[in-house]
Design a protein around this motif. Structure first.
Motif, PDB file in Angstrom:
ATOM      1  N   PHE A  37       0.882  -1.082   0.120  1.00 51.77           N
ATOM      2  CA  PHE A  37       0.142   0.039   0.123  1.00 51.77           C
ATOM      3  C   PHE A  37       0.843   1.401  -0.025  1.00 51.77           C
ATOM      4  CE2 PHE A  37      -2.690  -3.162   2.502  1.00 51.77           C
ATOM      5  CZ  PHE A  37      -3.681  -3.180   1.672  1.00 51.77           C
ATOM      6  N   PRO A  38       0.574   2.332  -0.701  1.00 55.17           N
ATOM      7  CA  PRO A  38       1.132   3.564  -0.601  1.00 55.17           C
ATOM      8  C   PRO A  38       1.101   4.035   0.886  1.00 55.17           C
ATOM      9  CG  PRO A  38      -0.828   4.012  -1.765  1.00 55.17           C
ATOM     10  CD  PRO A  38      -0.566   2.346  -1.502  1.00 55.17           C
ATOM     11  N   SER A  39       2.182   4.622   1.351  1.00 47.85           N
ATOM     12  CA  SER A  39       2.161   5.301   2.783  1.00 47.85           C
ATOM     13  C   SER A  39       2.532   6.717   2.586  1.00 47.85           C
ATOM     14  CB  SER A  39       2.902   4.279   3.544  1.00 47.85           C
ATOM     15  OG  SER A  39       2.383   2.854   3.702  1.00 47.85           O
ATOM     16  N   ILE A  40       2.274   7.458   3.553  1.00 48.81           N
ATOM     17  CA  ILE A  40       2.568   8.661   3.737  1.00 48.81           C
ATOM     18  C   ILE A  40       3.028   9.076   4.960  1.00 48.81           C
ATOM     19  CG2 ILE A  40       1.129   9.545   1.516  1.00 48.81           C
ATOM     20  CD1 ILE A  40      -1.202  10.437   3.596  1.00 48.81           C
ATOM     21  N   LEU A  41       3.746  10.272   5.386  1.00 52.43           N
ATOM     22  CA  LEU A  41       4.232  10.743   6.449  1.00 52.43           C
ATOM     23  C   LEU A  41       3.595  12.074   6.710  1.00 52.43           C
ATOM     24  CD1 LEU A  41       5.986  10.432   9.313  1.00 52.43           C
ATOM     25  CD2 LEU A  41       7.829  11.584   8.002  1.00 52.43           C
ATOM     26  N   ILE A  42       2.739  12.387   7.690  1.00 54.63           N
ATOM     27  CA  ILE A  42       1.870  13.638   7.601  1.00 54.63           C
ATOM     28  C   ILE A  42       1.925  14.173   9.058  1.00 54.63           C
ATOM     29  CG2 ILE A  42       0.781  13.501   5.401  1.00 54.63           C
ATOM     30  CD1 ILE A  42      -1.546  12.378   6.934  1.00 54.63           C
ATOM     31  N   SER A  43       1.778  15.266   9.366  1.00 57.45           N
ATOM     32  CA  SER A  43       1.638  16.040  10.700  1.00 57.45           C
ATOM     33  C   SER A  43       0.293  16.104  11.000  1.00 57.45           C
ATOM     34  CB  SER A  43       2.423  17.319  10.466  1.00 57.45           C
ATOM     35  OG  SER A  43       2.273  18.143  11.725  1.00 57.45           O
ATOM     36  N   ASN A  44       0.149  16.002  12.362  1.00 59.80           N
ATOM     37  CA  ASN A  44      -1.200  16.199  12.755  1.00 59.80           C
ATOM     38  C   ASN A  44      -1.583  17.805  12.526  1.00 59.80           C
ATOM     39  OD1 ASN A  44      -1.375  13.521  14.019  1.00 59.80           O
ATOM     40  ND2 ASN A  44      -0.747  14.154  16.007  1.00 59.80           N
ATOM     41  N   LEU A  45      -0.725  18.660  12.252  1.00 58.76           N
ATOM     42  CA  LEU A  45      -1.059  20.062  12.118  1.00 58.76           C
ATOM     43  C   LEU A  45      -1.546  20.363  10.740  1.00 58.76           C
ATOM     44  CD1 LEU A  45       1.945  21.659  14.154  1.00 58.76           C
ATOM     45  CD2 LEU A  45      -0.423  21.258  14.982  1.00 58.76           C
ATOM     46  N   ALA A  46      -1.280  19.335  10.024  1.00 57.98           N
ATOM     47  CA  ALA A  46      -1.503  19.850   8.308  1.00 57.98           C
ATOM     48  C   ALA A  46      -3.099  19.563   8.303  1.00 57.98           C
ATOM     49  CB  ALA A  46      -0.982  18.592   7.571  1.00 57.98           C
ATOM     50  N   GLN A  47      -3.516  20.105   7.346  1.00 51.98           N
ATOM     51  CA  GLN A  47      -5.173  20.221   7.123  1.00 51.98           C
ATOM     52  C   GLN A  47      -5.474  18.876   6.475  1.00 51.98           C
ATOM     53  OE1 GLN A  47      -7.169  23.361   7.016  1.00 51.98           O
ATOM     54  NE2 GLN A  47      -8.592  21.606   7.100  1.00 51.98           N
ATOM     55  N   HIS A  48      -4.697  18.340   5.701  1.00 53.24           N
ATOM     56  CA  HIS A  48      -5.164  16.984   5.147  1.00 53.24           C
ATOM     57  C   HIS A  48      -5.141  15.904   6.317  1.00 53.24           C
ATOM     58  CE1 HIS A  48      -0.875  16.872   3.334  1.00 53.24           C
ATOM     59  NE2 HIS A  48      -0.693  16.472   4.812  1.00 53.24           N
ATOM     60  N   THR A  49      -4.361  16.150   7.256  1.00 52.54           N
ATOM     61  CA  THR A  49      -4.399  15.175   8.636  1.00 52.54           C
ATOM     62  C   THR A  49      -5.436  15.215   9.209  1.00 52.54           C
ATOM     63  OG1 THR A  49      -1.971  15.332   8.670  1.00 52.54           O
ATOM     64  CG2 THR A  49      -3.135  14.136  10.402  1.00 52.54           C
ATOM     65  N   ARG A  50      -6.011  16.425   9.437  1.00 57.89           N
ATOM     66  CA  ARG A  50      -7.288  16.786  10.186  1.00 57.89           C
ATOM     67  C   ARG A  50      -8.488  16.301   9.620  1.00 57.89           C
ATOM     68  NH1 ARG A  50      -8.637  21.722  11.229  1.00 57.89           N
ATOM     69  NH2 ARG A  50      -7.039  22.917  10.007  1.00 57.89           N
TER      70      ARG A  50
END
Length: 251
Positions: free
Chosen positions: A48-61
């Motif tokens: 599966f494609p995996s991403i590293l994202i921050s809780n502060l990012a709009q897309h994470t919320r």
């Protein structure tokens, strides 16, 4: 047109050849509308494609409120994007537990993330496939199901050892792959990852994908396939001597 095993294989190759996509999430701030963002990704051991994202990012919320997302992958180098290959991966974004192996693989593909990867607000998410839409040009358009597209990496546990062995002991062989199979001579090279269908190389900051002729299921199979490709690459370079790989990779 209906999906075929060949289209599934081409779609997987395209997924692994690229590393950036447009992540579409459900917007919290503009309710009912999609929110798109550019996101780097890599393919994890489960396929599966995996991403590293921050809780502060709009897309994470957005994901935390609604995990249904899509990742659209296209050829960034294409002059005519509309007529180029693309893959829309539709599924559920699911947070992954912190894992040292996952971090090591991600940093090989994205070394600039070194300052972010240990921060407590950054997390890995994988996009578990619901269905994918592949467009490869005229006559190559199909919906692809998870059972046809997702392929687990049987070399996952041995991957780091194989990659480190090739990078430390056989950098000239990696250059030969580039010269003989891609007709380029990079100054700096490194292997990034390996799976049952091929391996990835970083050549002068350009990512290259090399495919195996047949599936590779074990470290021994991998060694045989790498030697075979080395010989194949050197047939195009008759003045370059063949450096035999050792009988057993360091593992």
């Amino acid at each position: 047109m209906p999906n075929t095993p060949e289209i599934s294989k081409i779609a997987r190759h395209f997924l692994r050849t690229n590393s950036v996509g447009v992540l579409a999430t459900h917007s919290l701030d503009v309710e009912g509308y999609p929110f798109g963002s550019i996101t780097p990704y890599f393919v994890n051991g489960k396929g599966f494609p995996s991403i590293l994202i921050s809780n502060l990012a709009q897309h994470t919320r957005n994901i935390q409120a609604n995990k249904k997302v899509s990742l659209t992958i296209f050829d960034l180098q294409a002059q005519d994007v509309q007529n180029s290959t693309r893959l829309t991966w539709i599924g559920d974004a699911e947070v992954l537990p912190r894992d040292k192996q996952l971090q090591e693989i991600y940093l090989r593909y994205f070394p600039s993330a070194k300052t972010q990867i240990d921060l407590p607000d950054f997390h890995f998410y994988q996009i578990t496939l619901k269905r994918a839409r592949y467009i490869g040009g005229f006559g190559q358009i199909a919906w692809v199901e998870p059972s046809d597209l997702v392929l687990e990496n049987p070399l996952q546990d041995a991957q780091t050892d194989i990659v480190e062995h090739m990078n430390q002991d056989h950098p000239s062989t990696i250059i030969d792959y580039c010269r003989g199979l891609r007709n380029i001579t990079p100054r700096q090279v490194s292997m990034l990852g390996i799976d049952s269908e091929g391996f990835d190389i970083l050549a002068d900051n350009k990512r290259l994908r090399f495919a195996f002729d047949s599936p590779v299921l074990t470290p021994e199979d991998a060694r045989t396939a790498l030697v075979t490709l080395a010989r194949k690459s050197r047939t195009n370079m008759p003045t370059v001597g063949f450096e035999q790989l050792p009988e057993k990779s360091k593992q």
